[in-house]
Design a protein around this motif. Structure first.
Motif, PDB file in Angstrom:
ATOM      1  N   SER A 290       0.912  -0.952   0.085  1.00 24.75           N
ATOM      2  CA  SER A 290       0.346   0.318   0.472  1.00 24.75           C
ATOM      3  C   SER A 290       1.151   1.446  -0.077  1.00 24.75           C
ATOM      4  O   SER A 290       0.600   2.708  -0.725  1.00 24.75           O
ATOM      5  CB  SER A 290      -0.364  -0.033   1.209  1.00 24.75           C
ATOM      6  OG  SER A 290      -2.105  -1.056   0.747  1.00 24.75           O
ATOM      7  N   GLY A 291       1.971   1.124   0.564  1.00 23.10           N
ATOM      8  CA  GLY A 291       3.174   2.115   1.061  1.00 23.10           C
ATOM      9  C   GLY A 291       3.390   2.538  -0.338  1.00 23.10           C
ATOM     10  O   GLY A 291       3.580   4.365  -0.815  1.00 23.10           O
ATOM     11  N   LEU A 421       2.448   2.614   6.723  1.00 19.44           N
ATOM     12  CA  LEU A 421       3.762   3.102   5.508  1.00 19.44           C
ATOM     13  C   LEU A 421       3.250   5.006   5.243  1.00 19.44           C
ATOM     14  O   LEU A 421       4.322   4.862   4.605  1.00 19.44           O
ATOM     15  CB  LEU A 421       3.320   1.819   4.345  1.00 19.44           C
ATOM     16  CG  LEU A 421       3.154   0.496   4.564  1.00 19.44           C
ATOM     17  CD1 LEU A 421       3.696  -0.124   3.470  1.00 19.44           C
ATOM     18  CD2 LEU A 421       5.093   0.107   5.420  1.00 19.44           C
ATOM     19  N   GLY A 422       2.051   5.375   4.885  1.00 17.27           N
ATOM     20  CA  GLY A 422       2.202   6.104   4.916  1.00 17.27           C
ATOM     21  C   GLY A 422       2.398   7.559   6.259  1.00 17.27           C
ATOM     22  O   GLY A 422       2.788   8.246   5.856  1.00 17.27           O
ATOM     23  N   SER A 423       2.756   6.895   7.206  1.00 20.34           N
ATOM     24  CA  SER A 423       2.581   7.579   8.045  1.00 20.34           C
ATOM     25  C   SER A 423       4.480   7.484   8.327  1.00 20.34           C
ATOM     26  O   SER A 423       5.010   8.617   8.655  1.00 20.34           O
ATOM     27  CB  SER A 423       2.262   6.969   9.827  1.00 20.34           C
ATOM     28  OG  SER A 423       0.345   7.294   9.813  1.00 20.34           O
ATOM     29  N   GLY A 427       6.127  11.059   8.458  1.00 16.83           N
ATOM     30  CA  GLY A 427       7.204  11.020   9.298  1.00 16.83           C
ATOM     31  C   GLY A 427       8.311  12.261   8.853  1.00 16.83           C
ATOM     32  O   GLY A 427       8.919  12.720   9.967  1.00 16.83           O
ATOM     33  N   VAL A 428       8.984  10.730   8.112  1.00 17.11           N
ATOM     34  CA  VAL A 428      10.562  10.977   7.685  1.00 17.11           C
ATOM     35  C   VAL A 428      10.181  12.636   7.124  1.00 17.11           C
ATOM     36  O   VAL A 428      10.936  13.503   7.287  1.00 17.11           O
ATOM     37  CB  VAL A 428      11.184  10.469   6.483  1.00 17.11           C
ATOM     38  CG1 VAL A 428      11.846  11.017   5.475  1.00 17.11           C
ATOM     39  CG2 VAL A 428      11.144   9.016   6.933  1.00 17.11           C
ATOM     40  N   TYR A 429       9.055  12.460   6.300  1.00 18.07           N
ATOM     41  CA  TYR A 429       9.372  13.842   5.335  1.00 18.07           C
ATOM     42  C   TYR A 429       9.115  15.521   6.025  1.00 18.07           C
ATOM     43  O   TYR A 429      10.009  16.157   5.502  1.00 18.07           O
ATOM     44  CB  TYR A 429       8.166  13.786   4.205  1.00 18.07           C
ATOM     45  CG  TYR A 429       7.114  14.620   3.862  1.00 18.07           C
ATOM     46  CD1 TYR A 429       8.909  15.371   2.203  1.00 18.07           C
ATOM     47  CD2 TYR A 429       6.919  16.344   4.136  1.00 18.07           C
ATOM     48  CE1 TYR A 429       8.124  16.651   1.801  1.00 18.07           C
ATOM     49  CE2 TYR A 429       6.584  16.850   3.160  1.00 18.07           C
ATOM     50  CZ  TYR A 429       7.378  17.661   2.353  1.00 18.07           C
ATOM     51  OH  TYR A 429       6.759  18.930   1.819  1.00 18.07           O
ATOM     52  N   SER A 430       8.065  15.130   7.017  1.00 17.40           N
ATOM     53  CA  SER A 430       7.928  16.137   7.555  1.00 17.40           C
ATOM     54  C   SER A 430       8.806  17.046   8.735  1.00 17.40           C
ATOM     55  O   SER A 430       8.763  17.853   8.911  1.00 17.40           O
ATOM     56  CB  SER A 430       6.596  16.287   9.047  1.00 17.40           C
ATOM     57  OG  SER A 430       7.279  15.056   9.788  1.00 17.40           O
ATOM     58  N   LEU A 476       9.855   7.057   0.722  1.00 17.38           N
ATOM     59  CA  LEU A 476       9.390   5.818   0.490  1.00 17.38           C
ATOM     60  C   LEU A 476      10.131   4.910   0.203  1.00 17.38           C
ATOM     61  O   LEU A 476       9.756   3.778   0.238  1.00 17.38           O
ATOM     62  CB  LEU A 476       8.949   6.657  -1.354  1.00 17.38           C
ATOM     63  CG  LEU A 476       8.429   5.897  -2.496  1.00 17.38           C
ATOM     64  CD1 LEU A 476       7.527   4.856  -1.818  1.00 17.38           C
ATOM     65  CD2 LEU A 476       8.342   6.317  -3.423  1.00 17.38           C
ATOM     66  N   THR A 477      11.700   5.543   0.112  1.00 17.16           N
ATOM     67  CA  THR A 477      12.538   4.155   0.445  1.00 17.16           C
ATOM     68  C   THR A 477      11.850   3.433   1.646  1.00 17.16           C
ATOM     69  O   THR A 477      12.245   1.904   1.867  1.00 17.16           O
ATOM     70  CB  THR A 477      13.770   4.318   0.131  1.00 17.16           C
ATOM     71  OG1 THR A 477      14.545   5.422   1.218  1.00 17.16           O
ATOM     72  CG2 THR A 477      13.793   5.510  -1.599  1.00 17.16           C
ATOM     73  N   LEU A 478      11.953   4.187   2.952  1.00 12.44           N
ATOM     74  CA  LEU A 478      11.675   3.827   4.409  1.00 12.44           C
ATOM     75  C   LEU A 478      10.593   2.441   3.972  1.00 12.44           C
ATOM     76  O   LEU A 478      10.655   0.880   4.843  1.00 12.44           O
ATOM     77  CB  LEU A 478      12.399   4.174   5.071  1.00 12.44           C
ATOM     78  CG  LEU A 478      11.648   3.748   6.644  1.00 12.44           C
ATOM     79  CD1 LEU A 478      13.289   3.312   6.388  1.00 12.44           C
ATOM     80  CD2 LEU A 478      11.908   4.651   7.753  1.00 12.44           C
ATOM     81  N   ALA A 479       9.857   3.157   3.274  1.00 15.13           N
ATOM     82  CA  ALA A 479       8.300   2.359   3.224  1.00 15.13           C
ATOM     83  C   ALA A 479       8.150   1.338   2.505  1.00 15.13           C
ATOM     84  O   ALA A 479       7.728   0.149   2.804  1.00 15.13           O
ATOM     85  CB  ALA A 479       7.318   3.672   2.607  1.00 15.13           C
TER      86      ALA A 479
END
Length: 517
Positions: A290-291, A421-423, A427-430, A476-479
């Motif tokens: 899903s991510g 995964l969206g979180s 979280g990384v982006y913010s 995205l890579t972490l997800a």
């Protein structure tokens, strides 16, 4: 896996005229849902720009549909068994088309979230009815495998058609137009379905238990909500209370089903190891995917700068792989084994997701396209075979309930995947490093950063955007890494849980009172 029905004279079932034409109507319903799911991801940047949702609201727009549909699928599948699967399919398709108009003309984030929730109510009627009708239309196991493969391939084709058609519409019209493409599909489905689809229902099914419906809905939404909130904001007493309420409702639902003479869901289905293994594989597979599905369109457009139509074409290999694999999945499972087909497919997805952990802002398309192709092939194999296992594990009169469990696992996995995964991505982006004076909205979403950059000095805005895009890609890579770990673990579990499972090769009995004639 032994058929639940004894072999008998199958001439009537096998030669029944019109069953393949009826299947064409059922796959239209699948196409309707698949297209709607994929165009949302493509339209997300435009919805963000127009409606200006917060990061949390954007996640709700993405996953409230799955929350509601997951809570209602079992209830709607059971309702279709009682009032008629054709009837509930046609009513649901009509409602789905009408509510799509509400989605198209939403003017606030709150209105969009509400419209997506209502669409979930309508969508909950469609998928269980289509699979249940396939179970009642096709009694020869090999024909049923092909029909399920076509059903799954159409869903995959929808993932290709959605971005391409949606990309074309987004380049020429406003974002709401991507929801209006549901209308012509719905019109054809209803008009043709009235003539071609046979009605089928369970004889003497007992009453539809409203307390069970409420407990199922409250339970599913409550549990998924607490997972989403915990992933986004951590554990709070409010989310914990909602989660406990949801868990209590699900416990009550299970207890009630065990005591009702005509339950919405026969819990004894889960005693079948093949059934339970297939359902669990579906849930975890969708969770891990899903991510990627939700954020890939944003990566292609907002990070790599591709126009919507090109971004849609870029995702085509996944759909092509899934279509081809879905059509041959039944043969592969009989030639090798059920567990080889499912575990092999899941491992292919996991390795493809692992390859995406090296993504950066300038990654070339060969890596991305190859990974998407393997994702599609793996998904086509695993989802088609697990759907066939689930349908073949139950008596025909429980086809609606079993199909609903399968779809509930899919939708629950999607909701949990987007939440967790969206979180991770959010979280990384913010936390990206931004120049002084950057508006807070730039940290909410990448679309917000693009909008904020237009109001900043060019050099400062470009520096901020570069940092934001880098952070989004890292998320995205972490997800993707998390999804790869989930898929590889699921492949291992499926190898053991689906041991000694086989697709039926012998025809089942000919139609009885509850089957289409």
């Amino acid at each position: 896996m032994t058929s639940t029905l004894q072999p008998a004279d199958t001439t009537e079932a096998v030669t029944r005229p019109g069953r393949w034409l009826a299947l064409s109507v059922l796959v239209l319903a699948v196409l309707l849902v698949a297209v709607d799911a994929t165009v949302l991801g493509l339209a997300t940047p435009y919805i963000s720009e127009d409606l200006k949702p917060s990061g949390t609201q954007l996640l709700w727009i993405g996953d409230v549909y799955s929350f509601v549909i997951a809570g209602l699928l079992v209830s709607m599948g059971s309702l279709g068994d009682r009032i008629g699967r054709k009837r509930i399919l046609l009513v649901g398709a009509t409602a789905f088309g009408a509510i799509s108009v509400l989605n198209a003309y939403a003017t606030t984030p709150e209105m969009m979230i509400a419209a997506r929730a209502l669409l979930g109510v309508a969508g909950a009627t469609l998928m269980p009815a289509t699979l249940a009708l396939i179970r009642n239309l096709f009694h020869d196991p090999r024909e049923r495998s092909l029909a399920v493969g076509i059903w799954g391939a159409t869903a995959s084709a929808g993932t290709a058609i959605g971005p391409i058609v949606g990309g074309f519409l987004l380049e020429h019209f406003w974002w709401g137009s991507v929801f209006l493409i549901n209308l012509p599909v719905m019109v054809v489905l209803v008009l043709v379905g009235i003539r071609l689809l046979p009605e089928s229902r369970t004889p003497n099914p007992g009453p539809w238990d409203l307390p069970s419906v409420v407990m199922s809905l409250v339970g599913m939404i409550g549990v998924v909500y607490v997972v989403k909130e915990a992933a986004t904001h951590g554990i709070t007493w409010e989310s914990s209370a909602v989660g406990l309420l949801g868990a209590a409702a699900l416990y009550g639902f299970v207890r009630r089903q065990l005591t009702l003479p005509a339950p919405l869901l026969d819990m004894r289905l889960f005693r079948n190891r093949g059934f339970s293994g297939a359902v669990l594989a579906d849930l975890l597979t969708v969770l891990g995917l899903s991510g990627l599905v939700f954020f890939l369109s944003q990566y292609l457009q907002l990070v790599q700068g591709r126009p919507p139509f090109e971004a849609g074409l870029a995702e085509l290999p996944a759909a092509v792989g899934a279509v081809v694999a879905g059509l041959v999945a039944g043969h592969a499972a009989r030639r090798f084994s059920v567990r080889a087909a499912v575990s092999g497919g899941l491992a292919a997805i996991g390795l493809a997701l692992a390859s995406l952990t090296v993504l950066d802002q300038s990654t070339g398309y060969p890596l991305l396209g190859t990974a998407l192709l393997f994702v599609g092939v793996g998904a086509g194999l695993s989802f088609t075979v697990t759907a066939d296992v689930i349908l073949g594990s139950v008596p025909k009169e429980q086809a609606g309930a079993a199909s609903a469990v399968s779809e509930t696992a899919y939708e629950l996995g999607a909701a949990l995947g987007i939440a967790v995964l969206g979180s991770i991505v959010t979280g990384v982006y913010s936390g990206f490093t931004a120049p002084a004076g950057t508006p807070a909205g730039a940290h909410e979403s990448l679309g917000g950063a693009l909008e904020a950059a237009t109001a900043m000095p060019p050099a400062t805005g470009q520096a901020m955007l570069s940092s934001a895009r880098e952070a989004f890609t890292e998320g995205l890579t972490l997800a993707s890494a998390t999804g790869a770990a989930v898929l590889l673990a699921t492949a291992t579990a499926a190898w053991f849980m689906l041991r000694n499972q086989h697709l039926d090769s012998h025809p089942a009995s000919k139609p009885t009172a509850d089957q289409p004639t």
